[in-house]
Scaffold this motif. Structure first.
Motif, PDB file in Angstrom:
ATOM      1  N   ASP A 127      -5.546   1.389   0.940  1.00 49.16           N
ATOM      2  CA  ASP A 127      -5.674   2.057  -0.358  1.00 49.16           C
ATOM      3  C   ASP A 127      -4.689   3.215  -0.484  1.00 49.16           C
ATOM      4  O   ASP A 127      -4.889   4.120  -1.293  1.00 49.16           O
ATOM      5  CB  ASP A 127      -7.111   2.565  -0.533  1.00 49.16           C
ATOM      6  N   THR A 178      -4.400  -4.821  -6.981  1.00 49.41           N
ATOM      7  CA  THR A 178      -5.256  -4.222  -8.009  1.00 49.41           C
ATOM      8  C   THR A 178      -5.721  -5.288  -8.985  1.00 49.41           C
ATOM      9  O   THR A 178      -4.911  -6.033  -9.534  1.00 49.41           O
ATOM     10  CB  THR A 178      -4.500  -3.124  -8.781  1.00 49.41           C
ATOM     11  N   ALA A 213      -8.304  -2.105  -4.208  1.00 50.21           N
ATOM     12  CA  ALA A 213      -7.560  -1.817  -2.976  1.00 50.21           C
ATOM     13  C   ALA A 213      -8.403  -1.028  -1.982  1.00 50.21           C
ATOM     14  O   ALA A 213      -8.124  -1.032  -0.777  1.00 50.21           O
ATOM     15  CB  ALA A 213      -6.275  -1.059  -3.292  1.00 50.21           C
ATOM     16  N   GLY A 214      -9.446  -0.370  -2.476  1.00 53.40           N
ATOM     17  CA  GLY A 214     -10.328   0.391  -1.596  1.00 53.40           C
ATOM     18  C   GLY A 214     -11.458  -0.423  -1.016  1.00 53.40           C
ATOM     19  O   GLY A 214     -12.282   0.098  -0.264  1.00 53.40           O
ATOM     20  N   THR A 269     -10.437  -0.253  -8.455  1.00 59.98           N
ATOM     21  CA  THR A 269     -10.551   0.273  -7.097  1.00 59.98           C
ATOM     22  C   THR A 269     -10.563  -0.839  -6.050  1.00 59.98           C
ATOM     23  O   THR A 269     -10.999  -0.634  -4.929  1.00 59.98           O
ATOM     24  CB  THR A 269     -11.832   1.120  -6.960  1.00 59.98           C
ATOM     25  N   THR A 281     -17.020  -0.628  -3.394  1.00 59.03           N
ATOM     26  CA  THR A 281     -16.496   0.588  -4.018  1.00 59.03           C
ATOM     27  C   THR A 281     -17.406   1.144  -5.100  1.00 59.03           C
ATOM     28  O   THR A 281     -17.149   2.220  -5.625  1.00 59.03           O
ATOM     29  CB  THR A 281     -15.110   0.303  -4.647  1.00 59.03           C
ATOM     30  N   ASN A 319       0.849  -1.198   0.000  1.00 57.62           N
ATOM     31  CA  ASN A 319       0.000   0.000   0.000  1.00 57.62           C
ATOM     32  C   ASN A 319       0.885   1.249   0.000  1.00 57.62           C
ATOM     33  O   ASN A 319       0.839   2.073   0.909  1.00 57.62           O
ATOM     34  CB  ASN A 319      -0.941  -0.010   1.207  1.00 57.62           C
TER      35      ASN A 319
END
Length: 239
Positions: free
Chosen positions: A173, A116, A124-125, A122, A220, A66
């Motif tokens: 993230d 990813t 990682a979020g 998105t 997300t 990260n």
């Protein structure tokens, strides 16, 4: 006596966990029986982790740190020969450990699903599963940090001490966020209390929530996200 392990294996998992949690630290009077359930849970969790990693890898998922460089990362590191000694160090410094945490260290190892997805930028979020206990503590510097944190807490114990095992959702993230996720220690119960962005909850409840979403419990809002998570969660074992 109630055969917890047989009932757990037969599918009565919720009832078994309820009984174990109701006993609190008194579960230590039947430690061997309770530990057997926790180890079975950990074997099922490891199966899930390995399957998710296999599926993500096949999809072209990039596991990375990260950070801005997105340094490649290893998603699953099985327990090493030092796992038992590491648990001994944790007990010496922080007190009694919950049985589910011990089983995770002995059987599952360290997990880092941050990365990813090629069709889900998105990802990682989405708060990917991270539970790292042994690897970070192989660093003497990190051990000293944890010990200093515990000593500072012990001087003014105005809350609960948390043994950190994962960055929070925002830090995963690569965004400034809140406190790390971790276990509340000491804890003599069968299932430990896990503190995360969704609020403190039993560790097994947290894992079931995460695996129910294929390893990514946050949403997300990206197109196609639901289908990717649905595929990742297919046939994962409930804990």
């Amino acid at each position: 006596m109630t055969d917890w392990l047989s009932r757990y294996r037969s599918g009565r998992r919720d009832a078994v966990w309820h009984e174990l949690r109701q006993l609190g630290s008194g579960v230590r009077e039947r430690a061997d029986e309770a530990r057997a359930v926790c180890e079975e849970m950990a074997r099922r969790a490891r199966h899930n982790v390995e399957l998710i990693v296999e599926r993500l890898t096949a999809e072209g998922y990039r596991f990375h740190a990260n950070n801005d460089e997105q340094t490649p990362a290893t998603p699953h590191i099985p327990p090493t020969e030092n796992a038992e000694a590491h648990l001994g160090w944790m007990r010496d410094r922080f007190g009694t450990l919950p049985m589910t945490l011990e089983a995770w260290v002995r059987i599952v190892g360290d997990v880092w699903l941050v990365g990813t997805h090629p069709r889900w930028p998105t990802s990682a979020g989405a708060d990917p599963l991270v539970v790292e206990v042994e690897r970070p503590c192989s660093s003497e510097g990190y051990r000293r940090y944890l010990e200093e944190e515990h000593e500072a807490w012990a001087q003014e114990p105005d809350g609960l001490f948390e043994f950190s095992v994962a960055p929070d959702q925002l830090h995963k993230d690569n965004t400034s966020g809140g406190s790390p996720y971790g276990f509340v220690l000491p804890d003599g119960c069968a299932d430990g209390l896990f503190a995360w962005d969704g609020g403190p909850m039993p560790f097994v409840s947290y894992l079931n929530r995460v695996f129910g979403d294929g390893g990514f419990p946050n949403h997300t809002g990206t197109e196609g996200e639901w289908w990717i998570k649905h595929q990742l969660a297919q046939d994962l074992l409930p804990l």
